[in-house]
Scaffold this active site. Structure first.
Site, short mmCIF file in Angstrom:
data_model
loop_
_atom_site.label_atom_id
_atom_site.label_comp_id
_atom_site.label_asym_id
_atom_site.label_seq_id
_atom_site.Cartn_x
_atom_site.Cartn_y
_atom_site.Cartn_z
N THR A 8 38.33 70.78 40.56
CA THR A 8 36.95 70.37 40.82
C THR A 8 36.36 71.41 41.78
O THR A 8 37.04 72.36 42.15
CB THR A 8 36.88 68.99 41.49
OG1 THR A 8 37.30 69.12 42.84
CG2 THR A 8 37.75 67.99 40.78
N CYS A 9 35.11 71.18 42.20
CA CYS A 9 34.55 72.21 43.08
C CYS A 9 35.21 72.19 44.46
O CYS A 9 35.13 73.15 45.21
CB CYS A 9 33.04 72.06 43.19
SG CYS A 9 32.50 70.39 43.36
N ARG A 30 38.60 71.27 44.96
CA ARG A 30 40.05 71.39 44.95
C ARG A 30 40.60 71.88 43.62
O ARG A 30 39.96 71.73 42.58
CB ARG A 30 40.69 70.04 45.27
CG ARG A 30 40.38 68.98 44.20
CD ARG A 30 41.03 67.65 44.52
NE ARG A 30 40.41 67.05 45.68
CZ ARG A 30 40.99 66.96 46.86
NH1 ARG A 30 42.22 67.39 47.03
NH2 ARG A 30 40.35 66.41 47.86
N GLU A 33 33.98 58.57 48.10
CA GLU A 33 33.11 58.82 46.96
C GLU A 33 33.88 58.54 45.66
O GLU A 33 35.09 58.66 45.62
CB GLU A 33 32.59 60.26 47.00
CG GLU A 33 33.68 61.31 47.08
CD GLU A 33 33.79 62.11 45.82
OE1 GLU A 33 33.03 61.82 44.88
OE2 GLU A 33 34.64 62.99 45.74
N GLY A 75 14.25 74.11 49.61
CA GLY A 75 15.32 74.93 50.13
C GLY A 75 16.61 74.46 49.50
O GLY A 75 16.71 73.32 49.06
N MET A 100 24.28 71.22 52.19
CA MET A 100 24.06 69.81 52.50
C MET A 100 23.07 69.18 51.53
O MET A 100 23.25 68.06 51.07
CB MET A 100 23.51 69.67 53.91
CG MET A 100 24.53 69.60 55.00
SD MET A 100 25.46 68.08 54.89
CE MET A 100 24.11 66.92 54.82
#
Lengths: 431, 272
Positions: free
Chosen positions: A51-52, A54, A117, A192, A196
C-alpha cells in the site's frame, strides 16, 4: 519433524521515509512479483501486501533455510530498486510469533498511520485474493490470513478504536458529519496540496463525498492530485467562484498571508442561500481569516482546534489501544497453538486413513459372507466396526494432540508412527 | 375510568422520561428500546384516556384547562412518534419525553371536573377548530425542541468546546431539517385553525374578527411563523436564526394558549 518457519519482511511508514517507500512499492501490481517468488525453491508459501504506507512480504520456508530465503526474497523484489545499505537499514524481519503478531496488528489497523482506519483490511483482503488466485498461499498462510481478518473484526467490534476521532483528519471528518449529517452529496475543495490535506481528502472520499475539487498555485500539481480522486482541478484565482459550489474546504497552501477574508465569505453565503460551509485550515501560518468563524452557518477549524479535538479522544484511544493489543496477543497465542498442532496433522490424517481402509475392507468381507441381511442390519454392522475403530484410535489421537510435559511432540509422533507402522505400510493402506 | 387511564399514562410518561434520561447520560444502548416502548405504551393509554373522557363528557374534551393541556401533550407524543417512524433524530426522544411529562404534570394539577358546554360551544366547529390548532401547536413544540437542540449543538461546534451534547445530539443538518419539516406541517395547520376559528366566530357571533386577545395573539403567532417560512424560502434563512425565531414563536404559542386566558380576558376563556 520441525515445522516450517514463518517470516515477514517489510517496510512501513514508521521505519522508512516516503522516498524509499515509493521505490519499494510494488507499483506494477501483485501478479508478477507473486509469480517470481513462486520460482524460488527455498520458500514454500508466500503472500504480498503493498500500500502507500507499507510493503510486507510474508512467506514460509524450511527452518534451516531461513537466512537464504530472506536474502533471495530481498534480492528478487527490491535489489534493483534501492541500495543494499538502505535495505539493511529499513527492512524489518520478523520470525514466527512475532511475524504473526505484526500481521495481526497490520490487519486490525494498529500499525496504521491513522490508527483504527478501516481501509487497510480491504487492502489486505485484496492482496490475499491475488495470492489465492496464484495459489501462492497454502495451508499455513491461508489459516494465518483468515485468522488476521477475524482478529481485525474482533478488534473493531470489541474496542472503539475505529469509532473515535484518533487523528486530525478523522476529527475533521467527524466534525463534518456533525455539521452536514450525510456527506454523500457534499463537495470538497482542496486549496493547496500538502500531505495532510491529501490524507483528510482521502478520508472524506472514503465517506463518500460527491466530488473533490483541487485548487493549486501550479495547475499541473492540481491536475495530478485531482486525477487521484476523479475530481477536477481549478486555478487558485477561481477560489471565490468555487466557494459557491463546494461545502468543505481544506486549505493548506504555503502562502504567508491570508488568502480568504471574512467579507469574501459573507458575500458568498448570500449566493449560497446560507447552506453551511466548513473550513479546515491546516496551513501554518494560517490561510484563512479566523473571524470567518463568526459568520452564521460557517464553521472554521484550524490545526490547533483540530488538535484539541484529537487530544480529547487521546486518553480513550490509549485505553482502546491497550484493549486491542490484548486481543492481538490472545490471538497470537491461539495461532501458535494451531501451528504447533500442525506438525501432528499429517500423522493424524494418515492414521485415520489407515484405519478407515481396514474398516472398509473388513466390513466388506463380513457382509459378503453373511447373506440375507436387510439394509438396517448391514448399517448396524458398519456402524459397529467404525465405532470400535474410533474407540481404539481415541487414546493415540489424544496422545498426539494434547501437550505432554515430559515427552516432546516430535518424539510422540515418532512413537505413534512406529506403533502403527505408518512409515512401512504406506503403499498398502494410505490412498 | 378516564381518570385511571390518565394516571396510568402519566406514570408511563414518567418512567419513559426516566429511561430516556438514563440513556442520554449513560449512553447504554439497552435502555433506549425500553424507554421507547414505555413511551409508546403511555401514548396509547393516553389515547384511551381521551376517548373515555369523550364518552364521559359527551363532547370533545378540549374545553377545560385540564383537557386542553392533556390533548396538547397527547398531540406532542403522537407528533414525535410519527417523526420517529419516518426518520431518526438522535436523542429527540429525551427532549420530547421531558416536554410531554411537564405538560402532563400541569394537566394533572388542573381541575379535572367535567363542565357542561355553554350553548356557544355546542358546534361541530369545536373539535375541528380546537384540535387542528392544538396539533399545529404540537408540531411547533417539536420544532422548538429541535431548535433548542440545534442551538446547544451549534454552540459546542462553533465554540470548539465539546461537552455533554456534541456526541449525544444529531448533526446540525438533521436538526435543521427537523425544524423545517415541523414548520412545513405546523404552519398550514395553524392557518387552517385560524380560518376555522374565523368561520365559527361568524356563525356564532356574526362577525369574523373581534380583536379578542386570543385572536390577536394567534395572529401574532401566525405572523411570526409566516416570517420564518418566508425568510427560509426567499433568502434561504436556516440554522441559528431560524432556530431562535422558532423558539420565540413557540413562546408566543404558549402565551396564546395560557397567558392570554389567565392575564387577559376574552371570549376564548376556558369554560369555568
Amino acid at each position: 519433524m520441525h515445522r516450517d518457519a514463518i517470516i515477514l519482511l517489510g517496510v512501513n511508514h514508521k521505519t522508512t521515509p516516503l522516498a524509499v517507500r515509493e521505490q519499494l512499492a510494488l507499483a506494477g501490481g501483485y501478479e508478477d512479483p507473486l509469480r517470481d517468488l513462486g520460482q524460488l525453491s527455498a520458500i514454500k508459501e508466500h503472500f504480498l501486501l503493498s500500500t502507500c504506507n507499507r510493503v510486507e512480504v510474508l512467506f514460509t520456508c524450511a527452518r534451516e533455510l531461513v537466512e537464504d530465503a530472506k536474502k533471495q526474497v530481498l534480492e528478487l523484489l527490491f535489489a534493483s530498486r534501492v541500495s543494499q545499505r538502505e535495505l539493511q537499514q529499513y527492512v524489518y524481519a520478523h520470525l514466527d510469533d512475532r511475524a504473526v503478531e505484526h500481521l495481526f496488528e497490520v490487519a486490525s489497523s494498529l500499525d496504521s498511520m491513522i490508527v483504527g482506519e478501516a481501509q487497510i483490511l480491504g487492502q489486505l483482503k485484496e492482496a490475499y485474493r491475488f495470492a489465492s488466485k496464484h495459489r501462492s498461499s497454502g495451508l499455513v498462510l491461508n489459516k494465518l490470513l483468515h485468522k488476521s481478518f477475524s482478529v481485525a473484526k474482533r478488534v473493531r467490534t470489541e474496542t472503539r478504536i475505529g469509532a473515535s476521532a484518533v487523528s486530525i483528519s478523522f476529527a475533521a471528518v467527524e466534525l463534518a458529519k456533525k455539521i452536514f449529517g450525510n456527506l454523500t452529496d457534499k463537495k470538497v475543495l482542496l486549496v493547496g496540496a500538502g500531505e495532510m490535506a491529501e490524507l483528510a481528502a482521502e478520508h472524506l472520499v472514503g465517506q463518500g463525498v460527491a466530488q473533490v475539487v483541487v485548487a493549486n498555485r501550479t495547475l499541473e500539481r492540481a491536475v495530478k492530485l485531482a486525477r487521484c480522486y476523479n475530481g477536477k482541478a481549478v486555478a487558485l484565482e477561481e477560489l471565490l467562484d468555487q466557494l459557491e459550489h463546494v461545502d468543505i474546504i481544506i486549505s493548506s497552501t504555503g502562502a504567508t498571508d491570508l488568502i480568504l477574508h471574512k467579507r469574501d465569505v459573507r458575500s458568498v453565503m448570500r449566493e449560497r442561500r446560507n447552506r453551511p460551509l466548513f473550513f479546515i485550515d491546516i496551513a501554518v501560518p494560517r490561510d484563512l481569516d479566523p473571524n470567518i468563524n463568526e459568520l452564521d452557518n460557517v464553521y472554521l477549524y484550524d490545526i490547533d482546534d483540530l488538535n484539541n479535538v484529537v487530544e480529547l479522544n487521546k486518553t480513550e484511544r490509549d485505553r482502546e489501544a491497550l484493549k486491542a493489543d490484548r486481543i492481538v496477543q490472545e490471538e497470537v497465542v491461539k495461532m501458535h497453538q494451531w501451528l504447533e498442532g500442525m506438525a501432528t496433522t499429517p500423522t493424524i490424517v494418515e492414521l485415520r486413513n489407515m484405519v478407515n481402509c481396514l474398516v472398509e475392507k473388513e466390513v466388506a468381507k463380513t457382509l459378503g459372507r453373511l447373506s440375507g441381511l436387510n439394509k438396517n442390519e448391514q448399517q448396524a454392522i458398519e456402524r459397529m466396526a467404525t465405532s470400535i475403530a474410533n474407540k481404539i484410535l481415541h487414546h493415540p489421537m489424544q496422545y498426539l494432540k494434547t501437550d505432554h510435559h515430559c515427552i516432546s511432540q516430535s518424539e510422540r509422533i515418532g512413537q505413534v508412527r512406529n506403533l502403527f507402522q505408518l512409515d512401512h505400510n504406506k503403499q498398502d493402506f494410505a490412498r | 375510568m378516564s381518570f385511571v387511564l390518565f394516571q396510568l399514562s402519566l406514570a408511563g410518561y414518567c418512567l419513559a422520561t426516566a429511561g430516556y434520561l438514563a440513556f442520554f447520560f449513560t449512553q447504554k444502548k439497552k435502555i433506549r428500546p425500553v424507554a421507547r416502548k414505555l413511551f409508546f405504551i403511555a401514548a396509547i393509554l393516553h389515547t384511551f384516556n381521551i376517548v373515555f373522557r369523550y364518552i364521559e363528557a359527551g363532547h370533545t374534551p378540549i374545553t377545560s384547562h385540564h383537557e386542553t393541556i392533556s390533548f396538547f401533550a397527547w398531540s406532542v407524543s403522537w407528533c414525535y412518534l410519527s417523526f420517529r417512524w419516518r426518520y431518526t433524530v438522535k436523542n429527540l426522544g429525551t427532549f420530547a419525553a421531558i416536554l410531554v411529562l411537564v405538560l402532563m404534570t400541569v394537566a394533572a394539577m388542573a381541575s379535572r371536573e367535567i363542565i357542561p358546554l355553554s350553548p356557544t360551544f355546542q358546534s361541530w366547529w369545536l373539535p375541528v377548530h380546537a384540535s387542528v390548532t392544538l396539533v399545529a401547536n404540537a408540531f411547533f413544540a417539536i420544532s422548538c425542541l429541535g431548535s433548542v437542540m440545534y442551538l446547544l449543538q451549534e454552540r459546542e461546534i462553533k465554540g470548539k468546546r465539546f461537552g455533554l451534547f456534541y456526541s449525544r445530539l444529531p448533526s446540525l443538518d438533521a436538526l435543521d431539517n427537523l425544524n423545517h419539516h415541523c414548520l412545513s406541517i405546523g404552519f398550514p395547520l395553524l392557518t387552517l385553525g385560524l380560518i376555522t376559528g374565523v368561520l365559527w366566530a361568524k356563525q356564532v357571533w356574526g362577525a369574523y374578527w373581534h380583536w379578542d386577545p386570543k385572536e390577536t395573539w394567534s395572529l401574532i403567532t401566525w405572523f411570526l411563523y409566516a416570517a420564518v417560512m418566508h425568510q427560509r424560502f426567499t433568502v434561504g434563512w436556516r440554522g441559528r436564526r431560524v432556530a431562535i425565531l422558532s423558539i420565540v414563536a413557540f413562546v408566543s404559542v404558549l402565551f396564546t394558549l395560557w397567558g392570554v386566558s389567565f392575564l387577559l380576558k376574552g371570549v376564548h376563556n376556558y369554560a369555568s
